[in-house]
Every structure is written in structure tokens, then in C-alpha cells.
Write a protein that holds these residues in place. Structure first.
Motif, mmCIF file in Angstrom:
data_model
loop_
_atom_site.group_PDB
_atom_site.id
_atom_site.type_symbol
_atom_site.label_atom_id
_atom_site.label_comp_id
_atom_site.label_asym_id
_atom_site.label_seq_id
_atom_site.Cartn_x
_atom_site.Cartn_y
_atom_site.Cartn_z
ATOM 1 N N PRO A 207 0.808 -1.216 0.000
ATOM 2 C CA PRO A 207 0.000 0.000 0.000
ATOM 3 C C PRO A 207 0.840 1.265 0.000
ATOM 4 C CG PRO A 207 -0.910 -1.598 1.525
ATOM 5 C CD PRO A 207 0.431 -2.135 1.088
ATOM 6 N N PHE A 208 0.290 2.291 -0.612
ATOM 7 C CA PHE A 208 0.879 3.624 -0.762
ATOM 8 C C PHE A 208 2.048 3.613 -1.742
ATOM 9 C CE2 PHE A 208 -1.051 3.380 3.483
ATOM 10 C CZ PHE A 208 -2.058 4.315 3.313
ATOM 11 N N GLY A 209 2.782 2.540 -1.831
ATOM 12 C CA GLY A 209 3.650 2.286 -2.965
ATOM 13 C C GLY A 209 4.961 3.014 -3.055
ATOM 14 N N GLY A 210 5.205 4.012 -2.180
ATOM 15 C CA GLY A 210 6.466 4.731 -2.236
ATOM 16 C C GLY A 210 7.576 3.991 -1.519
ATOM 17 N N VAL A 211 8.809 4.419 -1.751
ATOM 18 C CA VAL A 211 9.948 3.729 -1.137
ATOM 19 C C VAL A 211 9.935 3.893 0.377
ATOM 20 C CG1 VAL A 211 11.580 5.667 -1.253
ATOM 21 C CG2 VAL A 211 12.422 3.299 -1.449
ATOM 22 N N ASN A 212 9.217 4.903 0.876
ATOM 23 C CA ASN A 212 9.092 5.103 2.319
ATOM 24 C C ASN A 212 7.963 4.272 2.914
ATOM 25 O OD1 ASN A 212 7.029 6.524 1.083
ATOM 26 N ND2 ASN A 212 7.079 8.237 2.522
ATOM 27 N N SER A 213 7.385 3.360 2.123
ATOM 28 C CA SER A 213 6.276 2.531 2.590
ATOM 29 C C SER A 213 6.657 1.069 2.740
ATOM 30 C CB SER A 213 5.089 2.646 1.626
ATOM 31 O OG SER A 213 4.615 3.969 1.562
ATOM 32 N N VAL A 214 7.942 0.748 2.580
ATOM 33 C CA VAL A 214 8.389 -0.635 2.716
ATOM 34 C C VAL A 214 9.785 -0.655 3.324
ATOM 35 C CG1 VAL A 214 9.414 -0.769 0.403
ATOM 36 C CG2 VAL A 214 8.553 -2.862 1.499
ATOM 37 N N THR A 215 10.040 -1.648 4.164
ATOM 38 C CA THR A 215 11.341 -1.786 4.803
ATOM 39 C C THR A 215 12.017 -3.066 4.323
ATOM 40 O OG1 THR A 215 10.414 -3.024 6.665
ATOM 41 C CG2 THR A 215 10.509 -0.617 6.879
ATOM 42 N N LYS A 216 13.279 -3.211 4.659
ATOM 43 C CA LYS A 216 13.992 -4.439 4.324
ATOM 44 C C LYS A 216 13.354 -5.645 5.024
ATOM 45 C CE LYS A 216 17.573 -6.676 2.539
ATOM 46 N NZ LYS A 216 17.372 -8.041 3.069
#
Length: 283
Positions: A207-216
């Protein structure tokens, strides 16, 4: 008229695309577009965009896209893959009235908590809090914004479309600190869909799809459960694109056709290059 629309209609917009693609030495690629809710009164605008894309570029099906990513198939020029996020019921009308008559197949990414919210008030609360991130009050969510049903998804499968997971509660993965909860949102959504529909779910869009929306940490869990992961970071998808760092371009129904062309020919990819590289590094 918005400045970006004016830019794409003039000579400079075309020149920018030509110089960019020549510099990158990449003219054969897949552009993935993402839509969300399509209000009934905007079906005409959506149809105009889809018809334009079909006539000038052509769509590929989800199965063909997978073959491109693993290097088993290659297209000349630009082809487009269509995706929809969030499971809005309006997408069923889109399929029936536009996609099926044109023979276009698409991905549909489902937040299972939305489809399981049966009461209308529950759905409004889910949209306001989880999809719109509290930017609107539940009572201000339009009446025509509702969820598909499981029966709707079964019909999509019968028509040749592909279903993917989009977490349970449409949450921003970077805001979940508890690993068990994070795993439940990521893997649980695919498991629920698979059990309900009797299929294997291999595709995930965070969701939200930006690089700030997923972690390693989240990406590692995604890679354990799925074969493909889609973002909403703009850019090209080529044979060498990481299957867990797939790039998608959001499209607005208000975008004029000249701007849709600019998006598809990757006029905006340059401005998202840093984000796409960060995503590839995470993946």
C-alpha cells in the motif's frame, strides 16, 4: 491548465522524452499503470485513456508480463500492463463495460479487510482510515465507493484476470513495528485470498507504494511468500528489472491524453530514479 499538462503538449515535452530514452539506451520496456476507484460518471474518461493506449501502444496480459521479466519473451517498443488497487466495486463495471469488450486482462490487488467489511458504515470507515489515511471523515466518503465481493473476484478469475494481495488492512508497512503483525498483514492477505478463491497468490503490491512505505524486513517477508512485488514508483520495467522492485505509474482520470502519453513513454521516470534505485536496493 496545470503546468505539467502544458509542458507535455509542447515541443519541449517530446524533446525531453527523446533525449532521455536515447541517453538511457532503452526504448523497449513495459509500463505498468495503476488505477483505483473509477466513478461511474468517469467511465467515459477511463475508456478514452484505455482506447488511446490500446491504439498507440498495446496491452499485454499478466502471464505475458511474467515471461518478459524472466527473459522468456521480448516486445519491441512500449507495451502497457494494467493494474487496479484497493478492490473498489466500480472496477467490476470497468471490466464488464470496457476491459472485457476490448480483450484486456488486468491485475487486481485486494486488501482483504476491505472486502470483509460487509456493512456500508464499516466500508466507509475502512476507506477513510486505511486507504485515505484519515484525510477524510467516514461520513464524507461517497455512496458509490464500496468494496467488491468474493463473488466478484471469482468472476474476474473466470474472465482471465489476475488477483494479487494488498495486505489485510491497507497499512503502511513501515509503521508496523511488531514482526508478527507485519507478517500477518503481508502473508495473511495472500493466504486469505488463496483460501477463499482456491488459487495460489503469487503477486503482492504494498500500500501507498512509495519507497518510504516498505522496509527491508517487510521485503524479506514478501520474498518468502510471493514471487512478485509491485510498488507505485514510476519507471520502466525491462528484462533486468528485479521482480520484487516492479515499478508502476499512477494515472488520474483527469489526465489528458497528451499527459498519458508522457507517462507511458516514461517522461516522469527520471524524477523517480532515486526512489527506484532505493527500492531495488531494498529488494
Amino acid at each position: 491548465m496545470k503546468a505539467r499538462y502544458i509542458f507535455t503538449k509542447c515541443f519541449l515535452g517530446n524533446l525531453f522524452i527523446k533525449l532521455k530514452n536515447r541517453y538511457e539506451n532503452c526504448e523497449d520496456f513495459i509500463k505498468i499503470l495503476v488505477y483505483h476507484n473509477i466513478p461511474f460518471e468517469d467511465l467515459g474518461r477511463f475508456y478514452s485513456q484505455i482506447k488511446y493506449i490500446a491504439e498507440h501502444y498495446g496491452f499485454i496480459e499478466p502471464d505475458d508480463f511474467k515471461e518478459v521479466i524472466i527473459g522468456q519473451k521480448q516486445y519491441k517498443g512500449i507495451k502497457v500492463l494494467l493494474t487496479f488497487d484497493d478492490c473498489f466495486s466500480s472496477n467490476t463495471a470497468v471490466v464488464e463495460k470496457i476491459l472485457d469488450p476490448l480483450g484486456i486482462k488486468a491485475f487486481f490487488f485486494i486488501p482483504t479487510g476491505f472486502i470483509d467489511a460487509l456493512a456500508r458504515d464499516e466500508q466507509r470507515i475502512f476507506i477513510a482510515r486505511n486507504i485515505y489515511n484519515n484525510r477524510f471523515e467516514p461520513q464524507n466518503i461517497p455512496d458509490d465507493m464500496a468494496s467488491m465481493t468474493w463473488a466478484d473476484l471469482e468472476q474476474l478469475l473466470k474472465k482471465g484476470h489476475t488477483i494479487g494481495a494488498h495486505t489485510i488492512n491497507h497499512c503502511r508497512l513501515t509503521e508496523i513495528e511488531n514482526e508478527d503483525e507485519l507478517r500477518r498483514e503481508i502473508t495473511g492477505s495472500g493466504d486469505i485470498i488463496g483460501e477463499k478463491l482456491g488459487i495460489k497468490i503469487n503477486h503482492f503490491a504494498f500500500p501507498f507504494g512509495g519507497v518510504n512505505s516498505v522496509t527491508k524486513k517487510a521485503m524479506d517477508i514478501i520474498k518468502e511468500r510471493y514471487k512478485y512485488c509491485f510498488s507505485s514508483i514510476r519507471g520502466k520495467n525491462c528484462i533486468e528489472t528485479n521482480s520484487y522492485a516492479l515499478l508502476r505509474d499512477p494515472v488520474s482520470l483527469n489526465d489528458p491524453l497528451e499527459y498519458v502519453r508522457f507517462i507511458i513513454e516514461d517522461g516522469l521516470g527520471f524524477f523517480y530514479k532515486k526512489q527506484s534505485l532505493l527500492l531495488a536496493n531494498i529488494a
